[in-house]
Design a protein around this motif. Structure first.
Motif, short mmCIF file in Angstrom:
data_model
loop_
_atom_site.label_atom_id
_atom_site.label_comp_id
_atom_site.label_asym_id
_atom_site.label_seq_id
_atom_site.Cartn_x
_atom_site.Cartn_y
_atom_site.Cartn_z
N SER A 57 0.83 -1.21 0.00
CA SER A 57 0.00 0.00 0.00
C SER A 57 0.86 1.26 0.00
N LYS A 58 1.96 1.24 0.73
CA LYS A 58 2.88 2.39 0.75
C LYS A 58 3.52 2.56 -0.64
N ALA A 59 3.90 1.44 -1.26
CA ALA A 59 4.50 1.51 -2.59
C ALA A 59 3.51 2.10 -3.59
N ARG A 60 2.26 1.65 -3.54
CA ARG A 60 1.25 2.16 -4.46
C ARG A 60 1.03 3.65 -4.26
N GLU A 61 0.97 4.08 -3.00
CA GLU A 61 0.79 5.51 -2.69
C GLU A 61 1.92 6.34 -3.29
N LEU A 62 3.14 5.86 -3.14
CA LEU A 62 4.30 6.59 -3.65
C LEU A 62 4.39 6.53 -5.17
N TYR A 63 4.03 5.39 -5.77
CA TYR A 63 4.00 5.32 -7.23
C TYR A 63 2.96 6.30 -7.79
N ALA A 64 1.83 6.40 -7.13
CA ALA A 64 0.79 7.35 -7.57
C ALA A 64 1.32 8.78 -7.50
N LYS A 65 2.05 9.10 -6.46
CA LYS A 65 2.63 10.43 -6.29
C LYS A 65 3.67 10.69 -7.39
N LEU A 67 3.74 9.25 -10.35
CA LEU A 67 3.02 9.38 -11.62
C LEU A 67 2.44 10.79 -11.76
N ALA A 68 1.88 11.29 -10.67
CA ALA A 68 1.33 12.66 -10.67
C ALA A 68 2.43 13.68 -10.96
N GLY A 69 3.66 13.33 -10.59
CA GLY A 69 4.79 14.22 -10.83
C GLY A 69 5.43 14.03 -12.20
N GLY A 70 4.86 13.15 -13.02
CA GLY A 70 5.34 12.99 -14.38
C GLY A 70 6.21 11.78 -14.65
N ILE A 71 6.37 10.90 -13.69
CA ILE A 71 7.18 9.69 -13.89
C ILE A 71 6.27 8.61 -14.47
N GLN A 72 6.29 8.45 -15.78
CA GLN A 72 5.36 7.54 -16.47
C GLN A 72 5.57 6.07 -16.10
N GLN A 73 6.80 5.69 -15.82
CA GLN A 73 7.10 4.30 -15.46
C GLN A 73 6.36 3.88 -14.19
N ALA A 74 5.98 4.85 -13.38
CA ALA A 74 5.28 4.56 -12.13
C ALA A 74 3.93 3.90 -12.38
N LYS A 75 3.29 4.21 -13.51
CA LYS A 75 1.99 3.62 -13.81
C LYS A 75 2.07 2.11 -13.94
N ASP A 76 3.08 1.62 -14.66
CA ASP A 76 3.25 0.18 -14.82
C ASP A 76 3.51 -0.50 -13.48
N ARG A 77 4.32 0.12 -12.66
CA ARG A 77 4.63 -0.45 -11.34
C ARG A 77 3.38 -0.44 -10.45
N PHE A 78 2.64 0.66 -10.51
CA PHE A 78 1.39 0.79 -9.74
C PHE A 78 0.43 -0.32 -10.15
N ASP A 79 0.24 -0.49 -11.45
CA ASP A 79 -0.67 -1.51 -11.96
C ASP A 79 -0.21 -2.93 -11.61
N ALA A 80 1.08 -3.17 -11.63
CA ALA A 80 1.63 -4.49 -11.32
C ALA A 80 1.33 -4.90 -9.89
N LEU A 81 1.22 -3.92 -9.00
CA LEU A 81 0.94 -4.24 -7.59
C LEU A 81 -0.50 -4.64 -7.35
#
Length: 83
Positions: A57-65, A67-81
Motif C-alpha cells: 500500500s505504501k509503494a502504491r501511494e508513492l508510485y501514484a505520487k 506518476l502525478a509528478g510525471g514519472i510515467q514508469q510509475a503507472k506500470d509499477r502501480f498496476d503491477a501491484l
C-alpha cells in the motif's frame, strides 16, 4: 538523490529510505518513485534484499505520487501491484 543511489547500491535500504523521504518532502517525483521501489515487494525481491519488508500500500501511494509528478514508469509499477 545521489546519496540515496549510493545507499541503495550498498544495499542499505533503511538509510536510503530516510534520505528519499526528505527528498519526497521537498517535492521530488523522482524520489517518490525511488522510495516506492524500496517498499515494492517485487522490486525488493529482484534486488535480492533480506530483512527489509515491503509494503504494497505504501509503494502504491508513492508510485501514484510519482506518476502525478510525471514519472510515467510509475503507472506500470502501480498496476503491477494490483495483480
Amino acid at each position: 538523490m545521489a546519496r540515496a543511489k549510493v545507499l541503495l547500491a550498498q544495499g542499505n535500504i533503511g538509510a536510503a529510505r530516510i534520505v528519499l523521504e526528505r527528498a519526497v518532502e521537498m517535492g521530488s517525483a523522482e524520489a517518490s518513485f525511488a522510495l516506492a521501489e524500496t517498499y515494492d515487494p517485487r522490486i525488493l525481491s529482484s534486488w535480492g534484499t533480506y530483512g527489509t519488508r515491503g509494503d504494497t500500500s505504501k509503494a502504491r501511494e508513492l508510485y501514484a505520487k510519482a506518476l502525478a509528478g510525471g514519472i510515467q514508469q510509475a503507472k506500470d509499477r502501480f498496476d503491477a501491484l494490483r495483480q
